[in-house]
Design a protein around this motif. Structure first.
Motif, PDB file in Angstrom:
ATOM      1  N   ILE A  22      27.051  40.217  46.798  1.00  0.00           N
ATOM      2  CA  ILE A  22      27.746  40.578  45.569  1.00  0.00           C
ATOM      3  C   ILE A  22      29.242  40.318  45.758  1.00  0.00           C
ATOM      4  O   ILE A  22      29.732  40.196  46.884  1.00  0.00           O
ATOM      5  CB  ILE A  22      27.480  42.037  45.152  1.00  0.00           C
ATOM      6  N   THR A  23      29.957  40.248  44.670  1.00  0.00           N
ATOM      7  CA  THR A  23      31.397  40.011  44.742  1.00  0.00           C
ATOM      8  C   THR A  23      32.139  41.347  44.840  1.00  0.00           C
ATOM      9  O   THR A  23      31.570  42.412  44.565  1.00  0.00           O
ATOM     10  CB  THR A  23      31.902  39.262  43.489  1.00  0.00           C
ATOM     11  N   LEU A  24      33.403  41.275  45.217  1.00  0.00           N
ATOM     12  CA  LEU A  24      34.226  42.482  45.252  1.00  0.00           C
ATOM     13  C   LEU A  24      34.293  43.113  43.866  1.00  0.00           C
ATOM     14  O   LEU A  24      34.250  44.335  43.724  1.00  0.00           O
ATOM     15  CB  LEU A  24      35.643  42.149  45.726  1.00  0.00           C
ATOM     16  N   GLU A  25      34.381  42.278  42.846  1.00  0.00           N
ATOM     17  CA  GLU A  25      34.458  42.777  41.475  1.00  0.00           C
ATOM     18  C   GLU A  25      33.167  43.511  41.087  1.00  0.00           C
ATOM     19  O   GLU A  25      33.214  44.596  40.498  1.00  0.00           O
ATOM     20  CB  GLU A  25      34.718  41.631  40.513  1.00  0.00           C
ATOM     21  N   GLU A  26      32.022  42.946  41.440  1.00  0.00           N
ATOM     22  CA  GLU A  26      30.753  43.612  41.140  1.00  0.00           C
ATOM     23  C   GLU A  26      30.659  44.950  41.863  1.00  0.00           C
ATOM     24  O   GLU A  26      30.233  45.956  41.285  1.00  0.00           O
ATOM     25  CB  GLU A  26      29.570  42.713  41.528  1.00  0.00           C
ATOM     26  N   PHE A  27      31.075  44.970  43.126  1.00  0.00           N
ATOM     27  CA  PHE A  27      31.035  46.228  43.867  1.00  0.00           C
ATOM     28  C   PHE A  27      32.020  47.230  43.275  1.00  0.00           C
ATOM     29  O   PHE A  27      31.711  48.420  43.176  1.00  0.00           O
ATOM     30  CB  PHE A  27      31.307  46.016  45.351  1.00  0.00           C
ATOM     31  N   GLY A  28      33.184  46.745  42.875  1.00  0.00           N
ATOM     32  CA  GLY A  28      34.157  47.624  42.218  1.00  0.00           C
ATOM     33  C   GLY A  28      33.560  48.278  40.976  1.00  0.00           C
ATOM     34  O   GLY A  28      33.770  49.475  40.733  1.00  0.00           O
ATOM     35  N   ILE A  30      30.431  48.936  40.519  1.00  0.00           N
ATOM     36  CA  ILE A  30      29.439  49.910  40.987  1.00  0.00           C
ATOM     37  C   ILE A  30      30.101  51.238  41.354  1.00  0.00           C
ATOM     38  O   ILE A  30      29.604  52.307  41.000  1.00  0.00           O
ATOM     39  CB  ILE A  30      28.645  49.347  42.187  1.00  0.00           C
ATOM     40  N   ILE A  31      31.241  51.166  42.040  1.00  0.00           N
ATOM     41  CA  ILE A  31      31.885  52.416  42.473  1.00  0.00           C
ATOM     42  C   ILE A  31      32.960  52.892  41.493  1.00  0.00           C
ATOM     43  O   ILE A  31      33.549  53.954  41.683  1.00  0.00           O
ATOM     44  CB  ILE A  31      32.472  52.302  43.903  1.00  0.00           C
ATOM     45  N   GLY A  32      33.221  52.096  40.439  1.00  0.00           N
ATOM     46  CA  GLY A  32      34.147  52.535  39.397  1.00  0.00           C
ATOM     47  C   GLY A  32      35.610  52.278  39.661  1.00  0.00           C
ATOM     48  O   GLY A  32      36.463  53.072  39.270  1.00  0.00           O
ATOM     49  N   VAL A  33      35.919  51.162  40.335  1.00  0.00           N
ATOM     50  CA  VAL A  33      37.324  50.792  40.539  1.00  0.00           C
ATOM     51  C   VAL A  33      37.527  49.332  40.120  1.00  0.00           C
ATOM     52  O   VAL A  33      36.578  48.561  40.032  1.00  0.00           O
ATOM     53  CB  VAL A  33      37.789  50.988  42.011  1.00  0.00           C
ATOM     54  N   SER A  34      38.776  48.964  39.884  1.00  0.00           N
ATOM     55  CA  SER A  34      39.097  47.609  39.431  1.00  0.00           C
ATOM     56  C   SER A  34      39.008  46.601  40.574  1.00  0.00           C
ATOM     57  O   SER A  34      39.009  46.972  41.754  1.00  0.00           O
ATOM     58  CB  SER A  34      40.515  47.571  38.850  1.00  0.00           C
ATOM     59  N   LYS A  35      38.983  45.331  40.195  1.00  0.00           N
ATOM     60  CA  LYS A  35      38.980  44.258  41.193  1.00  0.00           C
ATOM     61  C   LYS A  35      40.247  44.330  42.053  1.00  0.00           C
ATOM     62  O   LYS A  35      40.191  44.154  43.266  1.00  0.00           O
ATOM     63  CB  LYS A  35      38.876  42.902  40.489  1.00  0.00           C
ATOM     64  N   ARG A  36      41.363  44.602  41.413  1.00  0.00           N
ATOM     65  CA  ARG A  36      42.635  44.702  42.159  1.00  0.00           C
ATOM     66  C   ARG A  36      42.570  45.840  43.173  1.00  0.00           C
ATOM     67  O   ARG A  36      43.006  45.698  44.304  1.00  0.00           O
ATOM     68  CB  ARG A  36      43.801  44.924  41.203  1.00  0.00           C
ATOM     69  N   TRP A  37      42.021  46.981  42.770  1.00  0.00           N
ATOM     70  CA  TRP A  37      41.893  48.108  43.685  1.00  0.00           C
ATOM     71  C   TRP A  37      41.001  47.728  44.856  1.00  0.00           C
ATOM     72  O   TRP A  37      41.281  48.078  46.004  1.00  0.00           O
ATOM     73  CB  TRP A  37      41.351  49.322  42.937  1.00  0.00           C
ATOM     74  N   MET A  38      39.926  46.996  44.561  1.00  0.00           N
ATOM     75  CA  MET A  38      39.035  46.535  45.634  1.00  0.00           C
ATOM     76  C   MET A  38      39.797  45.638  46.609  1.00  0.00           C
ATOM     77  O   MET A  38      39.584  45.713  47.818  1.00  0.00           O
ATOM     78  CB  MET A  38      37.831  45.780  45.058  1.00  0.00           C
ATOM     79  N   GLN A  39      40.677  44.795  46.100  1.00  0.00           N
ATOM     80  CA  GLN A  39      41.464  43.927  46.980  1.00  0.00           C
ATOM     81  C   GLN A  39      42.400  44.760  47.856  1.00  0.00           C
ATOM     82  O   GLN A  39      42.590  44.454  49.025  1.00  0.00           O
ATOM     83  CB  GLN A  39      42.235  42.899  46.152  1.00  0.00           C
ATOM     84  N   TYR A  40      42.965  45.825  47.297  1.00  0.00           N
ATOM     85  CA  TYR A  40      43.803  46.740  48.091  1.00  0.00           C
ATOM     86  C   TYR A  40      42.970  47.419  49.176  1.00  0.00           C
ATOM     87  O   TYR A  40      43.409  47.563  50.308  1.00  0.00           O
ATOM     88  CB  TYR A  40      44.455  47.816  47.215  1.00  0.00           C
ATOM     89  N   LEU A  41      41.761  47.846  48.808  1.00  0.00           N
ATOM     90  CA  LEU A  41      40.871  48.472  49.781  1.00  0.00           C
ATOM     91  C   LEU A  41      40.510  47.484  50.889  1.00  0.00           C
ATOM     92  O   LEU A  41      40.492  47.840  52.068  1.00  0.00           O
ATOM     93  CB  LEU A  41      39.601  48.985  49.090  1.00  0.00           C
ATOM     94  N   LYS A  42      40.251  46.243  50.517  1.00  0.00           N
ATOM     95  CA  LYS A  42      39.885  45.216  51.502  1.00  0.00           C
ATOM     96  C   LYS A  42      41.030  44.970  52.483  1.00  0.00           C
ATOM     97  O   LYS A  42      40.804  44.802  53.681  1.00  0.00           O
ATOM     98  CB  LYS A  42      39.509  43.914  50.786  1.00  0.00           C
ATOM     99  N   LYS A  43      42.242  44.961  51.972  1.00  0.00           N
ATOM    100  CA  LYS A  43      43.413  44.720  52.822  1.00  0.00           C
ATOM    101  C   LYS A  43      43.807  45.944  53.645  1.00  0.00           C
ATOM    102  O   LYS A  43      44.693  45.861  54.484  1.00  0.00           O
ATOM    103  CB  LYS A  43      44.600  44.283  51.960  1.00  0.00           C
ATOM    104  N   GLY A  44      43.167  47.071  53.379  1.00  0.00           N
ATOM    105  CA  GLY A  44      43.480  48.283  54.131  1.00  0.00           C
ATOM    106  C   GLY A  44      44.679  49.042  53.605  1.00  0.00           C
ATOM    107  O   GLY A  44      45.181  49.946  54.268  1.00  0.00           O
ATOM    108  N   ARG A  45      45.135  48.711  52.408  1.00  0.00           N
ATOM    109  CA  ARG A  45      46.277  49.421  51.839  1.00  0.00           C
ATOM    110  C   ARG A  45      45.885  50.809  51.355  1.00  0.00           C
ATOM    111  O   ARG A  45      46.724  51.699  51.264  1.00  0.00           O
ATOM    112  CB  ARG A  45      46.882  48.612  50.699  1.00  0.00           C
TER     113      ARG A  45
END
Length: 170
Positions: A22-28, A30-45
């Motif tokens: 699945i993509t980061l956006e699809e997972f976002g 699922i858990i109720g967050v935006s694609k941008r937030w997922m990118q922040y989570l991925k980067k460890g921010r």
């Protein structure tokens, strides 16, 4: 309050996203967050919160404790396992029945295809033909872009055709 190791949790969730196709956006979604937030989570921010981890635990069919404390090594057929697990859950089965992400397709399908792995000179039309054998069709230039970025694929310009690249397994 539940305890967890934020770094292990992030690594596990990102690994499971990769292996699920699945993509980061699809997972976002699922858990109720935006694609941008997922990118922040991925980067460890930022770190995943408890609610997001619980939703991830349900989607990935992994206990909260295991997801948050032990590095997970999913099997290569993890996407199929999730498809079977969620076959009666329309929300998740829809996501899992669509084409997998292109990075997943490259790593888990193309890198296991004998024609691609043995042929040193594949053009994008050849790659598309191979993927069509797996009932996978990707439109636009996204497939070519991901092939060029992939750690599994070597890419260089065609010697005689303008705007054409050659691909092979790294």
């Amino acid at each position: 309050m539940k305890k967890f190791n934020a770094e292990i949790t992030r690594k596990n969730i990102l690994m499971l996203i990769r292996y699920s196709g699945i993509t980061l956006e699809e997972f976002g979604n699922i858990i109720g967050v935006s694609k941008r937030w997922m990118q922040y989570l991925k980067k460890g921010r930022y770190d995943f919160d408890i609610s997001a981890i619980e939703k991830a635990s349900i989607f990935f069919n992994v206990s909260f404790g295991r997801l948050t404390t032990t590095l997970i090594a999913p099997p290569d057929d993890y996407r199929r396992t999730l498809q079977l697990h969620h076959k009666n859950n329309t929300e998740y089965s829809k996501i899992l029945s669509e084409n997998p992400s292109i990075p997943y397709t490259i790593e888990f399908i193309l890198m296991k295809d004998s024609e691609f792995t043995t042929n040193p000179n594949m053009e994008i039309k050849d790659v598309r033909r191979i993927l069509k054998n797996y009932n996978l069709v990707y439109k636009g230039s996204s497939l070519s872009t991901e092939l060029q970025k992939s750690e599994f694929v070597e890419c260089w310009p065609h010697s005689t055709k303008k705007n054409t690249n050659i691909y092979r397994k790294r």
